[in-house]
Design a protein around this motif. Structure first.
Motif, PDB file in Angstrom:
ATOM      1  N   LYS A  36      23.076  31.657  20.584  1.00 55.38           N
ATOM      2  CA  LYS A  36      22.702  30.245  20.445  1.00 55.38           C
ATOM      3  C   LYS A  36      21.236  30.022  20.810  1.00 55.38           C
ATOM      4  CE  LYS A  36      25.634  28.972  23.490  1.00 55.38           C
ATOM      5  NZ  LYS A  36      26.009  30.353  23.849  1.00 55.38           N
ATOM      6  N   THR A  37      20.832  30.555  21.976  1.00 51.62           N
ATOM      7  CA  THR A  37      19.450  30.364  22.411  1.00 51.62           C
ATOM      8  C   THR A  37      18.477  31.041  21.449  1.00 51.62           C
ATOM      9  OG1 THR A  37      20.220  30.285  24.702  1.00 51.62           O
ATOM     10  CG2 THR A  37      17.876  30.646  24.353  1.00 51.62           C
ATOM     11  N   VAL A  59      14.546  26.979  28.960  1.00 48.33           N
ATOM     12  CA  VAL A  59      15.230  28.008  28.180  1.00 48.33           C
ATOM     13  C   VAL A  59      15.648  29.112  29.135  1.00 48.33           C
ATOM     14  CG1 VAL A  59      14.928  29.866  26.500  1.00 48.33           C
ATOM     15  CG2 VAL A  59      14.174  27.558  25.941  1.00 48.33           C
ATOM     16  N   GLU A  60      16.910  29.498  29.073  1.00 47.91           N
ATOM     17  CA  GLU A  60      17.429  30.579  29.909  1.00 47.91           C
ATOM     18  C   GLU A  60      17.548  31.836  29.042  1.00 47.91           C
ATOM     19  OE1 GLU A  60      17.663  30.129  32.958  1.00 47.91           O
ATOM     20  OE2 GLU A  60      17.783  27.958  33.206  1.00 47.91           O
ATOM     21  N   THR A  61      16.669  32.798  29.270  1.00 47.42           N
ATOM     22  CA  THR A  61      16.697  34.029  28.463  1.00 47.42           C
ATOM     23  C   THR A  61      17.663  35.059  29.023  1.00 47.42           C
ATOM     24  OG1 THR A  61      14.884  34.999  29.737  1.00 47.42           O
ATOM     25  CG2 THR A  61      14.294  33.652  27.829  1.00 47.42           C
ATOM     26  N   THR A  67      15.089  37.645  23.158  1.00 45.42           N
ATOM     27  CA  THR A  67      15.067  36.188  23.326  1.00 45.42           C
ATOM     28  C   THR A  67      13.785  35.741  24.007  1.00 45.42           C
ATOM     29  OG1 THR A  67      17.478  36.187  23.509  1.00 45.42           O
ATOM     30  CG2 THR A  67      16.330  34.219  24.250  1.00 45.42           C
ATOM     31  N   THR A  71       9.958  33.053  23.031  1.00 49.87           N
ATOM     32  CA  THR A  71       9.344  31.942  23.756  1.00 49.87           C
ATOM     33  C   THR A  71       7.819  32.001  23.716  1.00 49.87           C
ATOM     34  OG1 THR A  71       9.360  33.162  25.851  1.00 49.87           O
ATOM     35  CG2 THR A  71      11.325  31.862  25.323  1.00 49.87           C
ATOM     36  N   ASP A 108      17.832  24.177  26.783  1.00 51.78           N
ATOM     37  CA  ASP A 108      18.970  25.101  26.759  1.00 51.78           C
ATOM     38  C   ASP A 108      20.090  24.599  27.678  1.00 51.78           C
ATOM     39  OD1 ASP A 108      20.243  27.315  25.843  1.00 51.78           O
ATOM     40  OD2 ASP A 108      19.101  28.772  27.004  1.00 51.78           O
ATOM     41  N   GLU A 109      21.313  25.066  27.427  1.00 47.46           N
ATOM     42  CA  GLU A 109      22.481  24.837  28.286  1.00 47.46           C
ATOM     43  C   GLU A 109      22.674  23.357  28.589  1.00 47.46           C
ATOM     44  OE1 GLU A 109      22.304  27.346  31.693  1.00 47.46           O
ATOM     45  OE2 GLU A 109      22.377  29.188  30.527  1.00 47.46           O
ATOM     46  N   SER A 139      19.404  21.712  21.530  1.00 46.54           N
ATOM     47  CA  SER A 139      20.102  22.179  22.719  1.00 46.54           C
ATOM     48  C   SER A 139      21.232  23.115  22.317  1.00 46.54           C
ATOM     49  CB  SER A 139      20.644  21.010  23.536  1.00 46.54           C
ATOM     50  OG  SER A 139      21.101  21.447  24.804  1.00 46.54           O
ATOM     51  N   THR A 140      21.848  23.748  23.324  1.00 47.54           N
ATOM     52  CA  THR A 140      22.916  24.722  23.078  1.00 47.54           C
ATOM     53  C   THR A 140      24.116  24.400  23.959  1.00 47.54           C
ATOM     54  OG1 THR A 140      22.139  26.232  24.799  1.00 47.54           O
ATOM     55  CG2 THR A 140      21.220  26.518  22.586  1.00 47.54           C
TER      56      THR A 140
END
Length: 886
Positions: A36-37, A59-61, A67, A71, A108-109, A139-140
Motif C-alpha cells: 500500500k505504502t 510515511v512508515e517505510t 519503499t 521517498t 500513511d497508516e 492515505s493507506t
C-alpha cells in the motif's frame, strides 16, 4: 431521483457540502505487506512529475529499502516531537502542513493512534482537518481497521485490532485496492520483506495463513465494490439519470400482512447471501392499511422483526397502490432484483382486480422479478376490516339523508327546474358521500340517487317504470357520472390521507428533534425522549442505562411503571446484543414490555422500553418506521450528549495536567528562593544574632506563608469550597490593614492613599477582600520600577465604587490585559514576567467574582504602568449601616 428525472435535492446538497474540501484517496489492502505504502508513493511521484505540489506528512517505510527509495525527491515535513512518560514520540506535524498548504499530502497508516498531547487522538481526525482546509490527501489502511469489519475479521483470524477508522471516512473516499495473491504475500513474508524472520515464522502460523489471507482479500474487494457502488449511485442521483445502474446487485422484497410474507423474507435472505448483495424489505402502505385489525398489525410486526434479525433493511412507503409504491421505491433504491409473492387467487378475483404481479413485471423493465408462491396460511379476518371494506353504518345513514334532502329541494324547485338540472343536483350527495365515506358509500349514493330521480321525477312518477327511452340514457349517464366521480373523489381522498399521514410523521420527527436539541444533560434528554415517545404512541416509556451491576432506570414518563424479572432480563438482552427484545419480538416475548436498544455505531447507549396500559403490542407495525426514526434521532442526540460530557472531562483533565505542570515549575522556583534566604540566615545565627537576620527570616517566612496560602486558596477555589461571610466593611480600614501587612514587600516604594473617609461601606467577606488587596499590593510592589510610588485610589462614580492599585513599570501588552488573571499565566514582555507563580491575580479574580465583584486590568493613561481595579456594584454598597446588620 424524482419520478420526472430531476436530480435529487439531497444528493445535490451533499455534493455542495464537499465544495472547497480536499479529496481523500485510500489505498486499501487485505493485510500488511501487500504494498500500500509503495503504491501510494509511486502514484505520488507521478503526480509530482506532473507538476502537483506534494509533501510527505508521514510515511512508515518499516526499513524496506525499495519503499524508502521512493521517498527521495519528495519534500518531507519534519515530524513533531511529543514528550510522553520520559520518552519522545514523533507524530505528524499538522500545523506545519496547514501552514505549508500543499496541494497533496501523503499520510500513511490512517488508523494510527496519535501520542497523548496531540491535537487529535486519531490520525484520521488530522486528515479530516487537512481535507477541511482544501488539501488533498493520499492515505493507506488495511481492511481489518475498518470499524464495521473489525468483528468479522477477528472472528476468523482470532486477532482483534484496536485501531479502527469509522466507515464514514472510507465511504467518502476514493478507494484503490492494492492486491496480490496470498501465495505471493506469503513468499514476501518468508523473504523478510514484511516482518523480521523470527516474527515472520510466527505470523505465518497465525494471522498470515492462506485461508485468512484469502478471506481478507475477499473482504477488501467486496468492501471496495460496495463503496464504488454507493458513490456511483450518489453521482447518478445528483445528475438525475434514470436506470438501475447495476454495478452491484441490490435486492428488494415486497412484504405484506399475509402469513406467507415470512417465507418471502427468508427466501430473499438466501438470494442475497448467494449474490453477496444488500437487501431491503419494503411494505407499501395503501389506504386499506387503515382497516387492519390487531392480527394484521401483529403479522406485519413479525415480518419486520424477521427482516431486521436476518440483516436486511426495512422501509415503509405510503402510496395509493402497491404497484405505484413498488415502482417508486425500486427506482429510488436502484434495485436490480425484486422479490414478490404470488397468492392463490381465483380467476374471478383476478378479472375484477387484476394481477399485481403481472403489472409489476410489465411496468418495471430492467429489474429481474422473482415471483415466489406464497405459503399457505389464513389470516384471521376482523370486524374492522369488514367495516372498512363496505363502509360504516353512519356513512350509509348520512348518505341516505343527503339523497332525501336533495329530493326534497328538487321537489320544491321542480316548477322552475327541468329534468337535466334535477339530475345534476343528485351529483352533490354522490361527491359528498365518496369524499367523506369512501368508494362503496359513493356508489350507494349513486344508485340511491338514480332510484330517487326515477321514482319522483321521471314520468310516470311514483313508479320505477321509464316510458321515454331518453330518460333511460339519463339514468345511465347519472350512474356513470356517479361511478366515475366516486372513483376520483375516493382516490383524491386516499392521496390526501397519505399526504396527511406523511405530514404528521414529518411533524412528529421535527418536533421530537427540536425538543431534544435544546437539551444537553443526559437525564433531561432521557426524560424528554420518554415523554415524547409516550405522547406520540400513547404508551408508557422508560429508558434504562448501564450501572453496576446491571441496568437501572434513568427516566420514565410516569411513576407507575413496573419492571419485573422477565422485563429486566429482556432489557439486559437488548442491551447486550443490540437487538430488540420483549413483547412483539422474537426474544423473551412473554414480557409485557418491548425493549429497543439505542445504539451509536457499535456501542449501545441505552435501552428504550415501551408498554401499553391495557396490554397488547406497544407499537403497531405501521408505527414501526416512525419509532425507528425516533430511535435513530434519540441515539444521535444521546451520543452527542455523551461526547460533550467526555469532551468536558478531557478538557478538565488536560487543564489539570497543564496546571500541575505549571505548579511544579512555579513551586520549584518560588519555594527555593525564600528557603535559600532562610537557610543562609539560619547559618549566620551560629556567628551571632543581628536584627537584620531576624528581619530576613521573618520576611522570607512571611513570603513562604503567603505563597502556601495562595496555593491553599487556589485549591479552595477549584474545589468550590469557599464559604462567604458577608458583612459591611470600611474600605479605609481594609486598605490600611493590607498596606501594613505588605510593608516589607513594598519597601522602597512610597504608598499614596487616595481613599476618601466618607465612602459607603461595602458588603463583602473581609478576609477574602484582605487576600485580594494583599495580592494586588504584592503584585505592584514586585513589578513596579524601583523607587516609584504605588497609588491606592478609591472612586465612587455613577453608582459604582472602584478601588484601584496603580504602579509604574513596563505595563501590560496591549490587548492581553485579561490574560493576567489566568492561572499560572505570566505575560512575556511585560511587568508581569518577573518571577512569580501566576497565582496571585487568578486568586484575586476568583475571590472577587465569588463576592459579586469584578476585577479589571489596564495600562495607565498618564504614565507607564499597570492599573488593577476591584469594582463594587451598587448591590454591594451599604447605605444604612443599622439595616445592614439586621
Amino acid at each position: 431521483m424524482n419520478d420526472d428525472g430531476r436530480p435529487s435535492p439531497e444528493a445535490l446538497l451533499r455534493q455542495a457540502s464537499q465544495e472547497g474540501r480536499g479529496r481523500l484517496k485510500i489505498f486499501l489492502g487485505a493485510a500488511p505487506g501487500v504494498g500500500k505504502t509503495y503504491e501510494m508513493l509511486s502514484e505520488g511521484a507521478e503526480r509530482r512529475r506532473a507538476g502537483v505540489d506534494i509533501v510527505i506528512g508521514v510515511v512508515e517505510t518499516h526499513g524496506r529499502v525499495e519503499t524508502e527509495a521512493l521517498t527521495r525527491g519528495h519534500e518531507i515535513v519534519a515530524r513533531k516531537a511529543i514528550p510522553y512518560e520520559g520518552r519522545t514520540l514523533d507524530e505528524m506535524d499538522l500545523d506545519a502542513i496547514l501552514e505549508r498548504a500543499p496541494t497533496l499530502v501523503l499520510v500513511d497508516e490512517l488508523a494510527h493512534t496519535n501520542a497523548p498531547g496531540s491535537r487529535h487522538p486519531k490520525r484520521y481526525q488530522d486528515v479530516e482537518e487537512l481535507l477541511a482546509a482544501g488539501i488533498d490527501v493520499y492515505s493507506t489502511i488495511n481492511i481489518q481497521h475498518i470499524e464495521s469489519l473489525n468483528d468479522v475479521v477477528a472472528s476468523f483470524t482470532r486477532v482483534r485490532v484496536r485501531e479502527t477508522v469509522p466507515d464514514s471516512i472510507v465511504e467518502a473516499a476514493e478507494i484503490e485496492v492494492v492486491d496480490i495473491p496470498p501465495d505471493e504475500l506469503i513468499e514476501r513474508l518468508k523473504a523478510g520483506k514484511v516482518y523480521l524472520p523470527q516474527e515472520a515464522t510466527r505470523a505465518l502460523s497465525h494471522f498470515f495463513s492462506k485461508s485468512n489471507l484469502s478471506a481478507l482479500r475477499e473482504l477488501a474487494l467486496r468492501r471496495a465494490a460496495q463503496a464504488v457502488d454507493a458513490q456511483m449511485l450518489e453521482h447518478v442521483r445528483a445528475l438525475g439519470v434514470g436506470g438501475t445502474w447495476a454495478g452491484g446487485e441490490r435486492i428488494v422484497v415486497a412484504i405484506s400482512e399475509l402469513p406467507g410474507a415470512l417465507g418471502l423474507v427468508r427466501a430473499t435472505k438466501r438470494i442475497a447471501d448467494a449474490m453477496h448483495a444488500p437487501w431491503t424489505a419494503v411494505y407499501i402502505e395503501t389506504p386499506r392499511a387503515q382497516t387492519f385489525g390487531e392480527a394484521e398489525h401483529r403479522q406485519l410486526a413479525a415480518v419486520f422483526n424477521l427482516a431486521t434479525q436476518l440483516g436486511g433493511d426495512v422501509a415503509t412507503v405510503p402510496a395509493t397502490s402497491v404497484v405505484d409504491g413498488l415502482k417508486t421505491f425500486t427506482t429510488e433504491a436502484r434495485a436490480t432484483q425484486l422479490v414478490v409473492g404470488k397468492s392463490a387467487r381465483s380467476r374471478w378475483f383476478e378479472l375484477r382486480h387484476g394481477s399485481v404481479v403481472d403489472r409489476i413485471v410489465r411496468e418495471t423493465p430492467g429489474i429481474a422479478v422473482h415471483v415466489l408462491p406464497m405459503e399457505a396460511g389464513t389470516a384471521a379476518p376482523t370486524c374492522g376490516k369488514r367495516i372498512g371494506d363496505w363502509g360504516s353504518k353512519a356513512g350509509y345513514a348520512w348518505t341516505t339523508a343527503m339523497v332525501a334532502s336533495v329530493t326534497g329541494v328538487a321537489s320544491a324547485l321542480f316548477h322552475i327546474l327541468n329534468l337535466g338540472n334535477v339530475a345534476l343536483l343528485y351529483l352533490l350527495p354522490v361527491m359528498a358521500a365518496a369524499s367523506l365515506f369512501g368508494l362503496r358509500t359513493g356508489l350507494f349514493a349513486g344508485i340511491a340517487s338514480s332510484i330517487a330521480y326515477n321514482f319522483f321525477f321521471l314520468p310516470p312518477t311514483g313508479t320505477l317504470t321509464i316510458n321515454n327511452p331518453e330518460n333511460v340514457i339519463s339514468i345511465l349517464v347519472l350512474l356513470g357520472i356517479a361511478f366515475v366521480t366516486s372513483q376520483l373523489t375516493s382516490r383524491v381522498r386516499a392521496q390526501a390521507d397519505i399526504a396527511a399521514a406523511s405530514a404528521r410523521t414529518n411533524a412528529a420527527l421535527a418536533g421530537f428533534l427540536r425538543q431534544l436539541t435544546s437539551l444537553n444533560e443526559p437525564v433531561a434528554l432521557a426524560r424528554a425522549i420518554c415523554e415524547e415517545v409516550g405522547r406520540l404512541f400513547g404508551v408508557r416509556a422508560v429508558i434504562l442505562v448501564a450501572e453496576d451491576p446491571g441496568l437501572a432506570v434513568q427516566a420514565a414518563n410516569g411513576a407507575d411503571y413496573r419492571l419485573e424479572t422477565m422485563e429486566m432480563a429482556a432489557a439486559q438482552w437488548a442491551y447486550d446484543t443490540g437487538a430488540p427484545a420483549g413483547r412483539g419480538s422474537g426474544t423473551l416475548a412473554a414480557s409485557e414490555w418491548f425493549f429497543q436498544p439505542l445504539r451509536s455505531g457499535e456501542r449501545t447507549l441505552a435501552v428504550l422500553g415501551l408498554a401499553r396500559e391495557a396490554g397488547g403490542d406497544p407499537v403497531r407495525s405501521d408505527q414501526l418506521p416512525l419509532l425507528m426514526s425516533l430511535v435513530d434521532q434519540a441515539s444521535l442526540v444521546l451520543e452527542r450528549a455523551r461526547l460533550e460530557v467526555e469532551m468536558r472531562d478531557v478538557d478538565a483533565v488536560r487543564e489539570r495536567d497543564r496546571l500541575r505542570a505549571a505548579l511544579l515549575s512555579s513551586v520549584s522556583h518560588d519555594l527555593r528562593t525564600p528557603l535559600t534566604s532562610v537557610m543562609a540566615a539560619a547559618a549566620e545565627l551560629h556567628r551571632g544574632v543581628t536584627p537584620e537576620l531576624i528581619a530576613t527570616i521573618e520576611s522570607e517566612a512571611a513570603r513562604l506563608n503567603r505563597f502556601v496560602g495562595n496555593l491553599l486558596d487556589m485549591a479552595r477555589v477549584e474545589a468550590g469550597a469557599l464559604r462567604l461571610r458577608l458583612e459591611p466593611t470600611d474600605l479605609t480600614d481594609a486598605v490600611a490593614g493590607a498596606v501594613h501587612d505588605t510593608k516589607r514587600v513594598l519597601e522602597g516604594h512610597a504608598i499614596e492613599l487616595d481613599v476618601a473617609p466618607n465612602l459607603p461601606l461595602v458588603r463583602v467577606d473581609p478576609q477574602l477582600l484582605h487576600h485580594c488587596l494583599l495580592n494586588l499590593l504584592d503584585n505592584a510592589g514586585r513589578y513596579a520600577d524601583p523607587g516609584t510610588p504605588i497609588i491606592v485610589r478609591a472612586e465612587h462614580r455613577f453608582g459604582m465604587l472602584r478601588l484601584s492599585v496603580i504602579d509604574q513599570g513596563p505595563g501590560l501588552p496591549p490587548g492581553r490585559e485579561k490574560e493576567v488573571f489566568e492561572t499560572f499565566r505570566r505575560l512575556e514582555g511585560s511587568d508581569r514576567a518577573i518571577g512569580g507563580t501566576g497565582l496571585g491575580l487568578a486568586i484575586v479574580k476568583a475571590f472577587a467574582e465569588a463576592m459579586g465583584m469584578s476585577v479589571e486590568a489596564s495600562n495607565r493613561e498618564d504614565l507607564t504602568g499597570a492599573q488593577f481595579s476591584l469594582c463594587f456594584p451598587v448591590a454591594l454598597l451599604v447605605r444604612d449601616t443599622d439595616g445592614a446588620n439586621l
